[in-house]
Scaffold this motif. Structure first.
Motif, PDB file in Angstrom:
ATOM      1  N   GLY A 137       0.802  -1.224   0.000  1.00  0.00           N
ATOM      2  CA  GLY A 137       0.000   0.000   0.000  1.00  0.00           C
ATOM      3  C   GLY A 137       0.833   1.271   0.000  1.00  0.00           C
ATOM      4  O   GLY A 137       0.576   2.201  -0.775  1.00  0.00           O
ATOM      5  N   ALA A 138       1.870   1.324   0.833  1.00  0.00           N
ATOM      6  CA  ALA A 138       2.679   2.547   0.935  1.00  0.00           C
ATOM      7  C   ALA A 138       3.464   2.771  -0.345  1.00  0.00           C
ATOM      8  O   ALA A 138       3.547   3.891  -0.859  1.00  0.00           O
ATOM      9  N   SER A 139       4.028   1.697  -0.889  1.00  0.00           N
ATOM     10  CA  SER A 139       4.784   1.799  -2.140  1.00  0.00           C
ATOM     11  C   SER A 139       3.898   2.357  -3.246  1.00  0.00           C
ATOM     12  O   SER A 139       4.323   3.218  -4.033  1.00  0.00           O
ATOM     13  N   LEU A 156      10.915  -2.689  -7.272  1.00  0.00           N
ATOM     14  CA  LEU A 156      11.366  -4.065  -7.025  1.00  0.00           C
ATOM     15  C   LEU A 156      10.589  -4.637  -5.854  1.00  0.00           C
ATOM     16  O   LEU A 156      10.439  -3.976  -4.819  1.00  0.00           O
ATOM     17  N   ASN A 157      10.096  -5.846  -6.036  1.00  0.00           N
ATOM     18  CA  ASN A 157       9.357  -6.471  -4.946  1.00  0.00           C
ATOM     19  C   ASN A 157       9.667  -7.959  -4.875  1.00  0.00           C
ATOM     20  O   ASN A 157       9.947  -8.592  -5.888  1.00  0.00           O
ATOM     21  N   ARG A 158       9.625  -8.483  -3.649  1.00  0.00           N
ATOM     22  CA  ARG A 158       9.844  -9.923  -3.423  1.00  0.00           C
ATOM     23  C   ARG A 158       8.875 -10.724  -4.303  1.00  0.00           C
ATOM     24  O   ARG A 158       9.268 -11.654  -4.981  1.00  0.00           O
ATOM     25  N   THR A 159       7.613 -10.328  -4.275  1.00  0.00           N
ATOM     26  CA  THR A 159       6.610 -10.949  -5.156  1.00  0.00           C
ATOM     27  C   THR A 159       6.534 -10.071  -6.409  1.00  0.00           C
ATOM     28  O   THR A 159       5.885  -9.015  -6.407  1.00  0.00           O
ATOM     29  N   TRP A 160       7.233 -10.515  -7.466  1.00  0.00           N
ATOM     30  CA  TRP A 160       7.407  -9.644  -8.633  1.00  0.00           C
ATOM     31  C   TRP A 160       6.081  -9.225  -9.254  1.00  0.00           C
ATOM     32  O   TRP A 160       5.911  -8.087  -9.707  1.00  0.00           O
ATOM     33  N   ASP A 161       5.112 -10.130  -9.269  1.00  0.00           N
ATOM     34  CA  ASP A 161       3.827  -9.856  -9.908  1.00  0.00           C
ATOM     35  C   ASP A 161       3.173  -8.572  -9.388  1.00  0.00           C
ATOM     36  O   ASP A 161       2.593  -7.806 -10.162  1.00  0.00           O
ATOM     37  N   LYS A 162       3.303  -8.334  -8.097  1.00  0.00           N
ATOM     38  CA  LYS A 162       2.686  -7.126  -7.509  1.00  0.00           C
ATOM     39  C   LYS A 162       3.391  -5.859  -8.027  1.00  0.00           C
ATOM     40  O   LYS A 162       2.753  -4.852  -8.305  1.00  0.00           O
ATOM     41  N   ALA A 163       4.717  -5.936  -8.163  1.00  0.00           N
ATOM     42  CA  ALA A 163       5.476  -4.792  -8.683  1.00  0.00           C
ATOM     43  C   ALA A 163       5.102  -4.543 -10.142  1.00  0.00           C
ATOM     44  O   ALA A 163       4.950  -3.401 -10.585  1.00  0.00           O
TER      45      ALA A 163
HETATM   46  P1  NAP Z   1       2.101  -3.844   3.013  1.00  0.00           P
HETATM   47  O1  NAP Z   1       1.032  -3.347   2.101  1.00  0.00           O
HETATM   48  O2  NAP Z   1       1.845  -5.010   3.896  1.00  0.00           O
HETATM   49  O3  NAP Z   1       3.403  -4.171   2.091  1.00  0.00           O
HETATM   50  C1  NAP Z   1       4.565  -4.734   2.667  1.00  0.00           C
HETATM   51  C2  NAP Z   1       5.664  -4.783   1.601  1.00  0.00           C
HETATM   52  O4  NAP Z   1       6.869  -5.252   2.220  1.00  0.00           O
HETATM   53  C3  NAP Z   1       5.382  -5.742   0.439  1.00  0.00           C
HETATM   54  O5  NAP Z   1       5.910  -5.208  -0.747  1.00  0.00           O
HETATM   55  C4  NAP Z   1       6.137  -7.012   0.874  1.00  0.00           C
HETATM   56  O6  NAP Z   1       6.520  -7.841  -0.205  1.00  0.00           O
HETATM   57  C5  NAP Z   1       7.361  -6.393   1.504  1.00  0.00           C
HETATM   58  N1  NAP Z   1       8.025  -7.298   2.443  1.00  0.00           N
HETATM   59  C6  NAP Z   1       7.585  -7.723   3.655  1.00  0.00           C
HETATM   60  N2  NAP Z   1       8.492  -8.546   4.220  1.00  0.00           N
HETATM   61  C7  NAP Z   1       9.524  -8.674   3.333  1.00  0.00           C
HETATM   62  C8  NAP Z   1      10.746  -9.396   3.343  1.00  0.00           C
HETATM   63  N3  NAP Z   1      11.110 -10.162   4.375  1.00  0.00           N
HETATM   64  N4  NAP Z   1      11.570  -9.251   2.272  1.00  0.00           N
HETATM   65  C9  NAP Z   1      11.235  -8.481   1.224  1.00  0.00           C
HETATM   66  N5  NAP Z   1      10.078  -7.775   1.155  1.00  0.00           N
HETATM   67  C10 NAP Z   1       9.225  -7.877   2.199  1.00  0.00           C
HETATM   68  O7  NAP Z   1       2.596  -2.684   3.987  1.00  0.00           O
HETATM   69  P2  NAP Z   1       2.630  -1.088   3.736  1.00  0.00           P
HETATM   70  O8  NAP Z   1       1.413  -0.470   4.278  1.00  0.00           O
HETATM   71  O9  NAP Z   1       2.964  -0.845   2.324  1.00  0.00           O
HETATM   72  O10 NAP Z   1       3.838  -0.673   4.723  1.00  0.00           O
HETATM   73  C11 NAP Z   1       5.187  -0.991   4.427  1.00  0.00           C
HETATM   74  C12 NAP Z   1       6.090  -0.346   5.486  1.00  0.00           C
HETATM   75  O11 NAP Z   1       5.964   1.079   5.406  1.00  0.00           O
HETATM   76  C13 NAP Z   1       5.739  -0.708   6.944  1.00  0.00           C
HETATM   77  O12 NAP Z   1       6.933  -0.833   7.671  1.00  0.00           O
HETATM   78  C14 NAP Z   1       4.969   0.504   7.432  1.00  0.00           C
HETATM   79  O13 NAP Z   1       5.072   0.712   8.831  1.00  0.00           O
HETATM   80  C15 NAP Z   1       5.674   1.623   6.678  1.00  0.00           C
HETATM   81  N6  NAP Z   1       4.823   2.802   6.464  1.00  0.00           N
HETATM   82  C16 NAP Z   1       5.313   4.008   6.869  1.00  0.00           C
HETATM   83  C17 NAP Z   1       4.564   5.155   6.672  1.00  0.00           C
HETATM   84  C18 NAP Z   1       5.101   6.469   7.123  1.00  0.00           C
HETATM   85  O14 NAP Z   1       4.316   7.419   7.221  1.00  0.00           O
HETATM   86  N7  NAP Z   1       6.383   6.589   7.380  1.00  0.00           N
HETATM   87  C19 NAP Z   1       3.299   5.074   6.057  1.00  0.00           C
HETATM   88  C20 NAP Z   1       2.833   3.829   5.641  1.00  0.00           C
HETATM   89  C21 NAP Z   1       3.606   2.682   5.852  1.00  0.00           C
HETATM   90  P3  NAP Z   1       5.521  -8.988  -0.772  1.00  0.00           P
HETATM   91  O15 NAP Z   1       4.560  -8.285  -1.684  1.00  0.00           O
HETATM   92  O16 NAP Z   1       6.416  -9.914  -1.495  1.00  0.00           O
HETATM   93  O17 NAP Z   1       4.846  -9.615   0.416  1.00  0.00           O
END
Ligand code: NAP
Length: 290
Positions: A137-139, A156-163
């Motif tokens: 979601g954040a990406s 770049l993403n671990r699960t390439w399909d999502k990227a």
């Molecule tokens: P999300 O939708 O759950 O996405 C998580 C992402 O991290 C996915 O791309 C996932 O890859 C990847 N990931 C998780 N574990 C991994 C691993 N061991 N190796 C490689 N990739 C891995 O979460 P999100 O909402 O986008 O949040 C992501 C991060 O941003 C969190 O730490 C969150 O706290 C932070 N964040 C910060 C802010 C801010 O204001 N600073 C705002 C929002 C979020 P897969 O698709 O392969 O599972």
């Protein structure tokens, strides 16, 4: 805890998500309301997926002024809103809802907060080559606003399909170039070589796994901007190693405070006390770290 006076009819704001226990938003927003002396209060609510519609109806019934929306509701909430800001519409996710006399409008201040944090450091995205790690979601919010502002992207993403899905959608709606790769060492090295900015939008390095990093230190260099959006811990391993490598480092804390500040301004119509909000979050995070 709230130390200010709460009247019999405060404007109510809050955050909904599941889980929600570790959110920093209530302390940050209540400190801001108190600093500005406004009669607002901010609360956190755990809302299960199947109760989301009822929660938004509750927001209307209680005439709440605003909500932040977090995992897992950022996409699903859209169906219950009356209006969407153009950027939130393109991104397909909402993290802030404003109640304007019964009309609920959704925004994405994760995206605009990221942009503000970048600009605060004098960095403009136009013409920059950006490597984004993660496709959650954040990406997605960050990729869309960077593409809109004229950056070229490699996701770049671990699960390439999502990227791939994210990059394809960006190429479809913006003039910007967006490509995707599977997240591995070789692809990362190749993508980083011509890059101006690296964004970590994965959860790698987040507490409690604070010794992990998505990028080995030999790939970090002076001149690179490293923006790690993880904000708990305050300084991640990636940020520490980027500093040592002479890169320019931007903290996830800056993005977090800005997304909150932009929501605050929409709810209250007042300029957000950024310094107060940042200090409050740092204080609470430091307490957790010790
Ligand atoms: P999300 O939708 O759950 O996405 C998580 C992402 O991290 C996915 O791309 C996932 O890859 C990847 N990931 C998780 N574990 C991994 C691993 N061991 N190796 C490689 N990739 C891995 O979460 P999100 O909402 O986008 O949040 C992501 C991060 O941003 C969190 O730490 C969150 O706290 C932070 N964040 C910060 C802010 C801010 O204001 N600073 C705002 C929002 C979020 P897969 O698709 O392969 O599972």
């Amino acid at each position: 805890m709230l130390s200010g006076f709460i009247s019999g009819s405060p404007r109510i704001c809050g955050i909904i998500g599941d889980p929600i226990e570790h959110t920093m938003s209530p302390v940050m927003h209540n400190a801001a309301f108190e600093d500005k002396g406004v009669d607002y209060v901010y609360l956190a609510f755990r809302v299960k997926k199947e109760e989301l519609g009822k929660a938004i109806e509750g927001m209307r019934a209680l005439n709440m002024k605003g909500l932040n929306i977090t995992i897992p509701h950022k996409v699903a909430v859209i169906q219950f809103l009356d209006e969407l800001d153009h950027l939130a519409d393109k991104i397909g996710a909402v993290n802030t809802v404003v109640n304007n006399d019964g009309v609920l409008k959704g925004y994405n201040t994760d995206a605009t907060g990221f942009l503000q944090a970048l600009r605060e450091r004098g960095i403009e995205p136009k013409g920059k080559s950006v490597v984004i790690l993660g496709a959650g979601g954040a990406s997605r919010a960050i990729s869309f606003i960077l593409a809109e502002r004229g950056s070229s992207l490699v996701i770049l993403n671990r699960t390439w399909d999502k990227a791939r899905i994210c990059a394809d959608r960006i190429s479809e709606i913006f003039q910007s170039e967006a490509t995707s790769l599977k997240l591995n060492r070789g692809n990362l090295a190749a993508a980083l070589s011509p890059a101006d900015i690296l964004v970590n939008a994965t959860s790698v390095g987040m507490s409690p796994d604070i010794n992990e990093t998505p990028v080995t230190s030999n790939l970090l260099k002076p001149g690179l901007v490293v923006f790690d959006i993880v904000y708990n811990p305050i300084k991640t391993r990636l940020q520490r190693e980027a500093e040592v490598a002479g890169a320019t480092v931007i903290s996830g804390l800056d993005m977090f405070v800005w997304q909150g500040a932009l929501a605050f301004e929409k709810w209250t119509g007042l300029k957000a006390p950024i310094g107060v909000m940042r200090e409050k979050v740092i204080k609470v995070l430091q307490r957790h770290e010790n």
